[in-house]
Structures are given as C-alpha cells and as structure tokens.
Motif scaffolding. Structure first.
Motif, short mmCIF file in Angstrom:
data_model
loop_
_atom_site.label_atom_id
_atom_site.label_comp_id
_atom_site.label_asym_id
_atom_site.label_seq_id
_atom_site.Cartn_x
_atom_site.Cartn_y
_atom_site.Cartn_z
N ALA A 42 43.08 24.00 133.64
CA ALA A 42 42.52 23.80 132.30
C ALA A 42 43.23 24.71 131.33
O ALA A 42 43.69 25.80 131.69
CB ALA A 42 41.02 24.08 132.30
N ASN A 43 43.34 24.25 130.11
CA ASN A 43 43.90 25.12 129.07
C ASN A 43 43.21 24.81 127.75
O ASN A 43 42.62 23.74 127.56
CB ASN A 43 45.42 24.93 128.96
N ALA A 44 43.25 25.76 126.85
CA ALA A 44 42.63 25.63 125.53
C ALA A 44 43.47 26.39 124.51
O ALA A 44 44.36 27.16 124.86
CB ALA A 44 41.20 26.17 125.58
N VAL A 63 39.29 22.57 122.83
CA VAL A 63 39.26 22.22 124.24
C VAL A 63 38.93 20.73 124.33
O VAL A 63 37.87 20.30 123.86
CB VAL A 63 38.20 23.02 125.03
N THR A 64 39.81 19.93 124.90
CA THR A 64 39.57 18.49 125.04
C THR A 64 39.72 18.11 126.51
O THR A 64 40.24 18.88 127.33
CB THR A 64 40.55 17.67 124.18
N LYS A 65 39.30 16.88 126.82
CA LYS A 65 39.41 16.41 128.20
C LYS A 65 40.86 16.31 128.66
O LYS A 65 41.14 16.37 129.85
CB LYS A 65 38.71 15.07 128.36
N ASN A 67 42.97 18.52 128.27
CA ASN A 67 43.38 19.86 128.68
C ASN A 67 42.89 20.22 130.08
O ASN A 67 43.13 21.33 130.55
CB ASN A 67 42.86 20.91 127.70
N ILE A 68 42.17 19.29 130.75
CA ILE A 68 41.55 19.60 132.04
C ILE A 68 42.02 18.57 133.06
O ILE A 68 42.08 17.38 132.77
CB ILE A 68 40.01 19.58 131.94
N TYR A 69 42.35 19.03 134.25
CA TYR A 69 42.72 18.11 135.33
C TYR A 69 42.26 18.70 136.66
O TYR A 69 42.07 19.90 136.80
CB TYR A 69 44.24 17.87 135.38
N SER A 70 42.08 17.82 137.61
CA SER A 70 41.78 18.24 138.99
C SER A 70 42.17 17.10 139.92
O SER A 70 42.29 15.95 139.51
CB SER A 70 40.29 18.59 139.15
N GLY A 166 44.75 6.04 127.55
CA GLY A 166 43.66 6.93 127.95
C GLY A 166 42.32 6.62 127.34
O GLY A 166 41.31 7.20 127.71
N THR A 167 42.24 5.68 126.37
CA THR A 167 40.97 5.39 125.70
C THR A 167 40.78 3.89 125.55
O THR A 167 41.72 3.10 125.66
CB THR A 167 40.91 6.04 124.31
N ALA A 168 39.55 3.51 125.34
CA ALA A 168 39.20 2.12 125.06
C ALA A 168 37.90 2.12 124.24
O ALA A 168 37.22 3.13 124.14
CB ALA A 168 39.03 1.32 126.34
N ILE A 169 37.55 0.97 123.67
CA ILE A 169 36.34 0.85 122.87
C ILE A 169 35.24 0.24 123.72
O ILE A 169 35.42 -0.82 124.33
CB ILE A 169 36.60 0.00 121.62
#
Length: 262
Positions: A42-44, A63-65, A67-70, A166-169
């Motif tokens: 993670a980073n911010a 901080v957004t999604k 910026n985070i991975y696993s 990465g996004t949709a409605i």
C-alpha cells in the motif's frame, strides 16, 4: 511484504541384493511439494505531517484503492516413484522406472499422469570372445525409452481480471463500481504435456580411453503441448482458454568423440 514458503517431503526405501553373478537394486518413494506465495502493499501521498512515514497510512490525505494490492496463490505436486536395476555378470544391464505424478495446476479430471521408462545395455567388451582385443577397452550397446511430463505456467481454473479501465457504472444506482470479468475459461481436462524419447546408442573407448566417444540415434515426441487459445463468447465466459493442442517431432543423430593424445 512478499512471502514465499516451500514445503518438501521426500521419503525413499531402498533394497540391494547380490548373489552369484546377479545384482539387484530397487528403490521406491513418495514426494510432496507445496509452494505458497502471498503479499501485500500500500502507498499514500500528501501526509498531514512529515514524521508519520508508513506507520499510519490513514493519516495521509490521498489514499485510493489503486494504491493497495494483495495476492495469494499456492500449488502442490505429489509423486510416487519406483526404479529397479538388474545386472548380470557385469555384461547385461536392465533398468525399469515409473512415476505417478499429480499436480494441482491441472484440470479436475486430469491431475495425474503416468511416466514410465526403461533402459537396457550390453557391455560387449566383458564377453569372453572380446578379451583378446587389447586396443578396445570399452564397447557398450544401449537402448532406452521413456516419458516425462511438464508442468504448465498457468492454472486450469478461470481467473478473474479487472475491467481494463478498472471501473464501470452500476445500472441500478448509477454509481461508479469495480467491474470483474473472467480472464481465462476453466478447462477441467487440461493435462500434462508429455515428452516421449527413444534412444539407440553405442559407447566406445580405445587405447585405454585415449580415444572415446559415442554415436546415438534418437527420436523425440512432444505431445499435448500446452498453449493459450481464443474461444468464442458466448458460450464461453472468457475469450481465452489454456488447452493441450499441438505436437512436435524431432529425430537426429549425435556423434561425440574426445581424445587425450598426450
């Protein structure tokens, strides 16, 4: 952090027996290997002060999604194997072996494979009629046949991917939401890629091995080659699938000579 853990169990049982001109050697065993990997990051940016570092990411203004991975993954390989070697009077040699290998990387219907092999050799120079040929100190005729399996670099299971942007409605709420789709269609019949090889060879040594070498004829067949292929959607959920399609045949002659003139 990045964690990699490998667990290995190897067990073998061996038997040896020599009587008169006969020699027998056998081994059987079981092997288990499990590989496990997981990680997190993670980073911010824009901290409220310059002293927090990575100790409290919640105190950063950005901080957004993204910026985070696993991740987390594992695979297992289980093998049962046996080999028997027979030698008669140091003239005739026979080796038989077989493996039963199973891997979690293959489809539910094809996880296991049989891989036998055999080799026979005749040490001609140990025969009585060869004892008067002094310049020839080694001459062996051999033939071997065997099958081996190759593991894939992927999994038979369907894998999820993010939508490219990465996004949709969400059609119900109109809000931006994360979209997922299948990256690969699952293939329950994905199986071992098999290499089959047949060899005929002649090994020789002359003048106390000052000149030695071998000549060998071989044929190789790679069958059920693993590959990634496009499939129609629908009826499939993903546009690509891993499958066993393809074959390669190779034939050739190998000649090897080495000398020690001084």
């Amino acid at each position: 952090y990045f964690n990699t853990i490998s667990k290995v169990i190897e067990t073998t049982l061996r038997f040896e027996k020599t009587f008169s001109s006969h020699s027998f050697d056998a081994i059987t065993g079981y092997s288990f290997q499990e590989n496990f990997k997981d990680g997190f990051g993670a980073n911010a940016s824009k901290p409220f002060n310059n002293y927090l570092g990575a100790n409290n990411l919640g105190m950063f203004q950005s901080v957004t999604k993204d910026n985070i991975y696993s991740y987390k993954e594992s695979d297992r390989l289980v093998s049962f194997f046996g080999r028997a070697k027979y030698n008669y009077n140091s003239k005739y040699f026979l080796t038989l072996a077989i493996r039963r290998d199973g891997s979690s990387l293959f489809g539910a219907n094809k996880k296991w494979g049989w891989f036998p092999s055999a080799q026979a050799m005749w040490s001609i120079t140990n025969e009585d009629f060869m004892q008067n040929i002094k310049y020839l100190n080694s001459l062996k005729l051999r033939v071997s046949y065997g099958k081996t399996g190759r593991l894939p670099h992927t999994n038979y299971m369907g894998i999820y991917w993010y939508k490219p942007d990465g996004t949709a409605i969400n059609p119900e709420t109109g809000e931006i939401t994360t979209s997922m789709r299948f990256a690969y269609e699952a293939n329950p019949n994905l199986k071992w890629e098999v290499n089959t090889e047949l060899n005929f060879g002649l090994d020789f040594g002359l003048f106390k091995d000052r000149i030695s070498g071998s000549i060998e004829y071989f044929t190789k067949q790679n069958t059920d080659l693993l590959g990634e292929y496009p499939v129609p959607v629908p009826p499939n959920r993903a546009e690509r699938i891993w499958a066993n399609v393809g074959r390669i045949d190779v034939k050739g002659i190998e000649l090897f000579i080495q000398t020690f003139p001084i």
